[in-house]
Write an enzyme that holds these catalytic residues in place. Structure first.
Site, mmCIF file in Angstrom:
data_model
loop_
_atom_site.group_PDB
_atom_site.id
_atom_site.type_symbol
_atom_site.label_atom_id
_atom_site.label_comp_id
_atom_site.label_asym_id
_atom_site.label_seq_id
_atom_site.Cartn_x
_atom_site.Cartn_y
_atom_site.Cartn_z
ATOM 1 N N TYR A 20 0.820 -1.220 0.000
ATOM 2 C CA TYR A 20 0.000 0.000 0.000
ATOM 3 C C TYR A 20 0.850 1.264 0.000
ATOM 4 O O TYR A 20 0.366 2.355 -0.297
ATOM 5 C CB TYR A 20 -0.948 0.021 1.205
ATOM 6 C CG TYR A 20 -2.051 -1.020 1.161
ATOM 7 C CD1 TYR A 20 -2.218 -1.860 0.071
ATOM 8 C CD2 TYR A 20 -2.928 -1.172 2.222
ATOM 9 C CE1 TYR A 20 -3.209 -2.813 0.033
ATOM 10 C CE2 TYR A 20 -3.937 -2.133 2.191
ATOM 11 C CZ TYR A 20 -4.065 -2.946 1.095
ATOM 12 O OH TYR A 20 -5.057 -3.896 1.072
ATOM 13 N N LYS A 25 3.418 -15.562 2.188
ATOM 14 C CA LYS A 25 3.308 -16.280 0.917
ATOM 15 C C LYS A 25 4.743 -16.581 0.498
ATOM 16 O O LYS A 25 5.193 -16.217 -0.602
ATOM 17 C CB LYS A 25 2.549 -15.397 -0.097
ATOM 18 C CG LYS A 25 2.173 -16.105 -1.381
ATOM 19 C CD LYS A 25 1.053 -17.111 -1.217
ATOM 20 C CE LYS A 25 0.779 -17.808 -2.544
ATOM 21 N NZ LYS A 25 -0.056 -19.004 -2.418
ATOM 22 N N ASP A 37 -3.146 -18.125 1.547
ATOM 23 C CA ASP A 37 -4.317 -18.773 0.949
ATOM 24 C C ASP A 37 -4.879 -19.838 1.884
ATOM 25 O O ASP A 37 -6.094 -19.954 2.083
ATOM 26 C CB ASP A 37 -3.997 -19.345 -0.442
ATOM 27 C CG ASP A 37 -2.625 -20.000 -0.533
ATOM 28 O OD1 ASP A 37 -1.834 -19.892 0.432
ATOM 29 O OD2 ASP A 37 -2.341 -20.639 -1.561
ATOM 30 N N ASP A 83 -5.386 -6.842 5.786
ATOM 31 C CA ASP A 83 -6.590 -6.118 5.371
ATOM 32 C C ASP A 83 -7.666 -7.136 4.976
ATOM 33 O O ASP A 83 -8.823 -7.085 5.418
ATOM 34 C CB ASP A 83 -6.205 -5.245 4.160
ATOM 35 C CG ASP A 83 -7.244 -4.209 3.825
ATOM 36 O OD1 ASP A 83 -8.248 -4.120 4.537
ATOM 37 O OD2 ASP A 83 -7.051 -3.482 2.823
ATOM 38 N N ASP A 122 -11.101 -8.701 7.353
ATOM 39 C CA ASP A 122 -12.493 -8.577 6.879
ATOM 40 C C ASP A 122 -13.155 -9.946 6.863
ATOM 41 O O ASP A 122 -14.330 -10.097 7.206
ATOM 42 C CB ASP A 122 -12.535 -7.987 5.463
ATOM 43 C CG ASP A 122 -12.702 -6.472 5.481
ATOM 44 O OD1 ASP A 122 -12.265 -5.857 6.469
ATOM 45 O OD2 ASP A 122 -13.252 -5.914 4.517
#
Ligand code: NAD
Length: 360
Positions: free
Chosen positions: A141, A192, A224, A248, A252
């Site tokens: 970001y 990852k 994942d 992020d 959620d």
């Protein structure tokens, strides 16, 4: 001691939920004599409309002076056509970066009263209590270079940079390890590392750090798989630590385990313990102005603010207890209503929590 907070309601449902949080804070102030001074300011689209930018230097300077910032949410349809550099969300990113709020704590706790509001079976989520520690001021970001460019063949291509220094990984790691020490002592680092070199480094730094915290059981998981495990068997997690973007998305996902995104608070802290507190949801423009937003995530953010930045743990517990009392009484906003419960408005929910604090 006089302590000061800066309140930034923002856009969409932001002003509605902040109004309820301030009602609850006022009831808490009366009971605990917190001696708080409350300042208000503009951020996001509300700031763009007045000042042309989503965060002014003055507001950032004001935020740096106070003990804590309480924020609603930013963003909305009317600002979506603006250049990305001056969209409402940039105000939030500017505040996070400007105050160096690198550690984002996102608890996902299922109130037993809401077990039936989750989309997962009650036995999968009952008793859920996860803390997601998300790195907040680095990663993709913020990484440079970024942009959209025209290539030699005339095609446009978009690019962003995912970069983490060892020091950035280490400081968020330390927050996660100490958080795990205060809980059940289990930390899962999500990366990852099988594909991205930057998270190969992430895993190596976390592993080395783990030697300094022998009382914490460290595990690693690919992102994942972590997303899958969160909906398959979420109670296996105690504390999760991960990068800005993975955190992020995973937080959620975790929010839905608890019944609604409208239930989850968050704290963003810097090295000095100064913090910004906000619900994890956005400005919900689809329901703004209808009086149906759930204010509990924001109210619970006030509790986190009292605990982490204002050293008022007893006042924080009073708010959390009041929320439980109100849920016990069967009151629900539209997002968590179910058979046998009573639907109330945003304001009625805030009134009920404030009244429960006064009655304690
Ligand atoms: P959102 O979190 O605003 O909404 C997602 C869904 O959850 C919507 O259906 C919404 O109605 C519902 N919801 C959210 N908060 C709720 C609440 N308190 N009570 C009941 N229902 C609630 O995410 P989005 O729709 O992807 O984004 C909307 C805007 O918010 C965009 O402009 C986005 O950039 C911005 N945003 C801001 C923040 C922030 O301020 N921290 C975070 C995420 C998104």
């Amino acid at each position: 001691m006089s302590r000061c907070i800066l309140v930034l309601p923002g856009d969409g449902v932001g002003p509605e939920i902040i109004a309820e949080a301030l009602k609850v804070l006022a009831a808490t102030e009366t009971r605990f004599q917190l001696g708080l001074t409350v300042q208000e300011g503009l951020i996001g689209g509300a700031s763009i409309d007045v000042h042309g930018v989503p965060l002014t230097n003055e507001t950032l300077a004001q935020a740096a002076q106070v003990d804590a910032v309480l924020l609603g949410a930013v963003g909305g349809y009317q600002w979506e056509s603006l250049d990305i550099a001056i969209r409402p969300e940039k105000g939030l990113l500017g505040l996070r970066a400007g105050l160096d709020l690198f550690a984002n704590l996102r608890p996902a706790i299922l109130y037993p009263q809401l077990a039936s509001a989750s989309t997962l079976k009650p036995e999968i989520v009952a008793g859920l209590d996860i803390m997601i520690v998300r790195e907040l001021t680095g990663g993709i970001y913020f990484g440079q270079p970024r942009g959209i460019r025209v290539c030699d063949d005339g095609q446009r291509e978009g690019f962003n940079t995912l970069v983490y220094s060892e020091a950035e990984i280490e400081r968020i790691g330390r927050v996660a390890f100490t958080t795990a020490q205060r809980r059940q002592g289990r930390l899962c680092s999500v990366d990852k590392a099988n594909v991205l070199e930057v998270t190969e480094l992430w895993r190596e730094v976390m592993t080395n750090l783990g030697r300094e915290y022998p009382d914490v059981e460290l595990s690693h998981m690919y992102v994942d798989n972590a997303a899958m495990q969160l909906v398959r068997a979420p109670k296996q997690f105690d504390v999760m630590v991960t990068t800005n973007m993975f955190g992020d998305i995973l937080s959620d996902c975790a929010s839905m385990l608890t019944g609604s995104i409208g239930m989850l608070p968050s704290a963003s802290l810097n090295a000095a313990g100064q913090g910004m507190y906000e619900p994890i949801h956005g400005s919900a423009p689809d329901i703004a102005g209808q009086g149906i937003a759930n204010p509990l995530a924001t109210i619970l953010s006030v509790a986190m603010m009292l605990r982490h930045s204002l050293a008022s743990a007893d006042a924080a517990v009073a708010i959390e207890t009041a929320v439980a009392t109100v849920l016990d009484s069967g009151l629900r906003t539209a997002d968590i209503v179910s058979d046998g419960t009573e639907q109330v408005t945003t304001a009625e929910m805030g009134d009920a929590v404030a009244a429960a604090i006064r009655k304690q």
